[in-house]
Write an enzyme that holds these catalytic residues in place. Structure first.
Site, PDB file in Angstrom:
ATOM      1  CB  CYS A   1      -0.901   0.006   1.238  1.00  0.00           C
ATOM      2  SG  CYS A   1      -1.820   1.560   1.427  1.00  0.00           S
TER       3      CYS A   1
ATOM      4  CG  ASP B   1      -2.303  -3.835  -0.644  1.00  0.00           C
ATOM      5  OD1 ASP B   1      -2.997  -3.982   0.370  1.00  0.00           O
ATOM      6  OD2 ASP B   1      -1.988  -2.721  -1.099  1.00  0.00           O
TER       7      ASP B   1
END
Length: 155
Positions: free
Chosen positions: A53, A60
């Site tokens: 992120c 992620d």
């Protein structure tokens, strides 16, 4: 007889190659399509794609499916694995990661057609799916469904 083959220019295959620190550092390689006169579909599935992120630095995770109908070029799979792996330290939103990969492959390969599905696991309770393709799918070639179900949580 020449030692030159369609594989002669490859710099990573068959050699120890460190994971690049960023997608910009990664070297995507291509080889001439030995079946250039035949129309067919190629699929790569990366079920453990990771990026960061850009705001929090938290990891992620996504399941990527890349389909393409090659023309003159094929992507060399080791270079693709290293390129995708280089995103693990790269901060970008899901949309940017997915579309950037699709654009990079389309530029490198100049395929007849390409699509990428980025099926991102929930962040903040919401999964994000991102899709990019270069144009309408060819109607006269088998392109299977990507086979990734919509996120259902506990449902």
């Amino acid at each position: 007889m020449s030692d030159e083959t369609i594989y002669s220019g490859l710099t990573q295959l068959g050699r120890a190659t460190a994971l690049p620190q960023s997608p910009e550092e990664a070297v995507l390689e291509r080889v001439a399509n030995p079946q250039a006169g035949v129309r067919y579909t190629v699929r790569f599935t990366q079920p453990e794609f990771t990026s960061l992120c850009p705001m929090t630095g938290q990891p992620d995770f996504a399941h990527l499916v890349i389909d393409y109908v090659p023309a003159a070029w094929l992507v060399e799979s080791k270079s693709l694995k290293l390129y995708l792996g280089a995103f693990r330290n790269h901060g970008a939103f899901h949309e940017d990661c997915t579309v950037s990969i699709g654009l990079k492959l389309a530029e490198l390969l100049q395929p007849e057609w390409l699509r990428i599905g980025g099926y991102w696991y929930p962040r903040g309770g919401m999964p994000i799916d991102v899709f990019y393709q270069t144009g309408p799918a060819p109607a006269d070639i088998w392109i299977p469904d990507q086979g990734v179900p919509t996120y259902r949580g506990r449902g």
